[in-house]
Enzyme design. Structure first.
Site, PDB file in Angstrom:
ATOM      1  CG  HIS A 328      -2.061   0.936   1.117  1.00 26.58           C
ATOM      2  ND1 HIS A 328      -1.908   2.308   1.175  1.00 26.58           N
ATOM      3  CD2 HIS A 328      -3.387   0.716   0.929  1.00 26.58           C
ATOM      4  CE1 HIS A 328      -3.092   2.880   1.047  1.00 26.58           C
ATOM      5  NE2 HIS A 328      -3.996   1.941   0.879  1.00 26.58           N
ATOM      6  NE  ARG A 348      -2.471   7.629  -2.016  1.00 24.73           N
ATOM      7  CZ  ARG A 348      -2.539   6.610  -2.849  1.00 24.73           C
ATOM      8  NH1 ARG A 348      -2.393   6.802  -4.161  1.00 24.73           N
ATOM      9  NH2 ARG A 348      -2.772   5.391  -2.405  1.00 24.73           N
TER      10      ARG A 348
END
Length: 576
Positions: A328, A348
């Site tokens: 990740h 994000r």
């Protein structure tokens, strides 16, 4: 709070924010996405899958000769916890008997039990820890499903195939994406409360690699909300679903016709082996993050040690895409107490930006996970030396979270990410005012046991669903598709396994495949004292491990039990 030595870099983040905010509000990409050649270059040079020693050839079993992740190869070439000659499985009465055995207590396992019950079949669900102790519970950001008017399962299919470098099994991806909208409805019927707009329509956000806003969510608690809902439904039917906690499976049982017929359990309470006879078996054991591949910190729960892979492989099931691991992009670097902690990609998706020590954007924030991770590793490498170093010896980049409220309005972050805010508030960091320091963290097992659209393996009577399966995601998974995966295929496994269980008549139980595995190790001159499945990882200091091994002396059985708690990465140093 951040220490004084990081103040200079934090000021650079603040200094560059005005221009970055203007660009973000303009609707144009804040940083250009990579083209195909750029992606290939950054992956081959900086992704951990391509580092020296990351892969090694497996010398035994169905995938013999293929290159797999090295730590997995070591587990698959290890000895079994079970000695068939001492079990006499064909002579003894089974400790438990059930129509359907489900190994693993996460989302896929719960769904399988629920669907089997709806299909009129009783099941036994056995789990290593407590029901719900799983990666399913820990998901934060959301689930992909094509529920928005501007979206479709076809677009979702193309995104998922592209994210997996077009190596995914197309049949599995079609099922995943077509079943998505129905799964959303079914979960809501069971009690999941989705995030919605004021007009009642579903809230959807972008994720890395998505061409449309497709991420449905429950703030940043989606895993906990879905898993608890499924657990409640399991507990509502004790007459149809028997749950056995702290009894992990350590070996599958076959019959004399090669069909899966149950498993050997190991009670963590009594340290006894127990036999389960079952007409059909489903593996839903999740991933292998606690193997700490390549030495990375992990987002995974404590029991994620790849047990399902070991059991299925030893019984003869073929694996797929086991040369690929997902990291990740955004695991916590500071504070040290939560190193590796998952910082959801939804940050994000909402506008958060990865920045180097000078406060500069260096990658498009929503690249697919493998690309984004490799780009962050590159920025922190000696080649660029643009990472932020901590006194604890870690290096990371900033994830600018304060910009999210500036884009969406004050209060957006606290409303959408309450869990994230609370986690960092514990250490005096307000993520609405200060960025987070991040670095890639070991997150997901891209590959697994090879299945078809019915969740069947090449072993009759053995089914696999969720992260333990291979083929759905190819060599890279997009955000939110794992949550959808365990919901879609957990349901399907329960349906098809229960149908199979209604008609099969088992033969004589056998552990001959374990004996064959030992012979194959000897034939290939593989010398190892590692025992698998590992069951639980060990975080015992190295000097203590050495003392423990020295005290055990020449008692091989006790020695093997200890080594089963020591990770493959620790094996060499523990033996020195």
């Amino acid at each position: 709070m951040y220490p004084e030595y990081l103040a200079g870099s934090l000021k650079e983040v603040d200094r560059t924010r005005t221009k970055r905010l203007e660009l973000a509000k303009s609707g144009n990409p804040v940083y250009p996405p990579m083209n195909a050649e750029e992606r290939k270059d950054v992956l081959s040079k900086y992704h951990p899958d391509f580092s020296k020693g990351a892969r090694s050839k497996i010398r035994v079993g169905p995938n013999k000769g293929e290159e797999l992740t090295t730590e997995i190869t070591e587990l698959l070439e290890a000895h079994s916890m079970v000695e068939p000659r001492l079990m006499d499985i064909h002579l003894r009465e089974p400790d438990y008997e059930t129509d359907l055995l489900i190994i693993g207590g996460g989302g896929a396992g719960c769904w399988a039990a629920i669907t089997a019950m709806q299909n009129g079949v009783n099941s036994m669900l056995v789990t290593k820890l407590r029901l719900g102790d799983s990666n399913s519970m820990m998901s934060e950001g959301g689930m992909q499903a094509a529920v928005a008017p501007q979206d479709s399962p076809t677009r979702h299919y193309l995104d998922a195939m592209g994210g997996g470098h077009f190596e995914n099994n197309p049949e599995l991806v079609r099922i995943l994406t077509e079943d998505g909208p129905e799964v959303v409805k079914e979960l809501e019927r069971l009690g999941v409360i989705w995030d919605k707009q004021a007009d009642g329509t579903m809230q959807v956000l972008h994720g890395g690699g998505t061409s449309r806003k497709r991420m449905v969510s429950c703030r940043d608690y989606i895993g906990a909300i879905i898993t608890r809902t499924l657990m409640d439904e399991v507990h509502n039917h004790p007459d149809k679903i028997q749950v056995r906690e702290f009894e992990p499976a350590v070996e599958l049982v076959l019959d004399d016709k090669g069909r899966c017929s149950g498993a050997i359990l190991y009670s963590l309470d009594t340290e006894q082996f127990l036999t389960v006879k079952a007409k059909a078996t489903i593996i839903t054991t999740g991933g292998f993050g606690r193997l700490h591949i390549r030495g990375f910190a992990t987002t995974n729960h404590y029991g994620a040690t790849g047990d399902g892979l070991v059991m299925a492989y030893r019984a003869g099931a073929k694996l797929a895409f086991m040369d690929s691991v997902q990291y990740h992009p955004t695991g916590a670097v500071f504070p040290e107490q939560i190193a590796g902690f998952l910082i959801t990609e939804k940050i994000r998706g909402a506008g958060g930006q990865p920045l180097n020590k000078n406060g500069e954007l260096f990658v498009f924030p929503r690249e697919p996970r493998d690309i984004e991770s490799a780009a962050i590793i590159r920025e922190c490498s000696a080649d660029r030396n643009m990472g932020v170093e901590t006194y604890a010896g870690r290096t990371g980049v900033w994830l600018d979270s304060p910009i999210i409220d500036m884009i969406h309005g004050e209060g957006f972050t606290k409303h959408q990410f309450p869990g994230m805010c609370r986690q960092f508030n514990r250490f005096g960091i307000d993520i609405t005012k200060q960025p987070m320091l991040i670095y890639p963290s070991l997150h997901y097992q891209n590959g697994g046991v090879e299945i078809n659209g019915r969740c069947e393996t090449n072993i009759p009577g053995l089914y696999v669903a969720g992260e333990a399966s291979g083929g759905v995601h190819g060599r890279n998974r997009l955000m939110g598709n794992s949550v959808l995966d365990y919901n879609v295929f957990g349901r399907r496994a329960g349906q098809h396994a229960s149908e199979y269980a209604k008609s099969v008549k088992l033969g004589k139980l056998s552990l001959d495949h374990v004996t064959s595995h030992v012979k194959e190790l000897k034939a290939n001159k593989i010398e190892t004292d590692l025992v698998s499945p590992m069951i639980l990882p060990s975080y015992t200091p190295e000097d203590v491990k050495i003392q423990q091994l020295a005290r055990l002396g020449s008692a091989p059985a006790r020695h093997s039990m200890l080594r089963s708690r020591i990770s493959p990465g620790d094996k060499r140093s523990a033996a020195e």
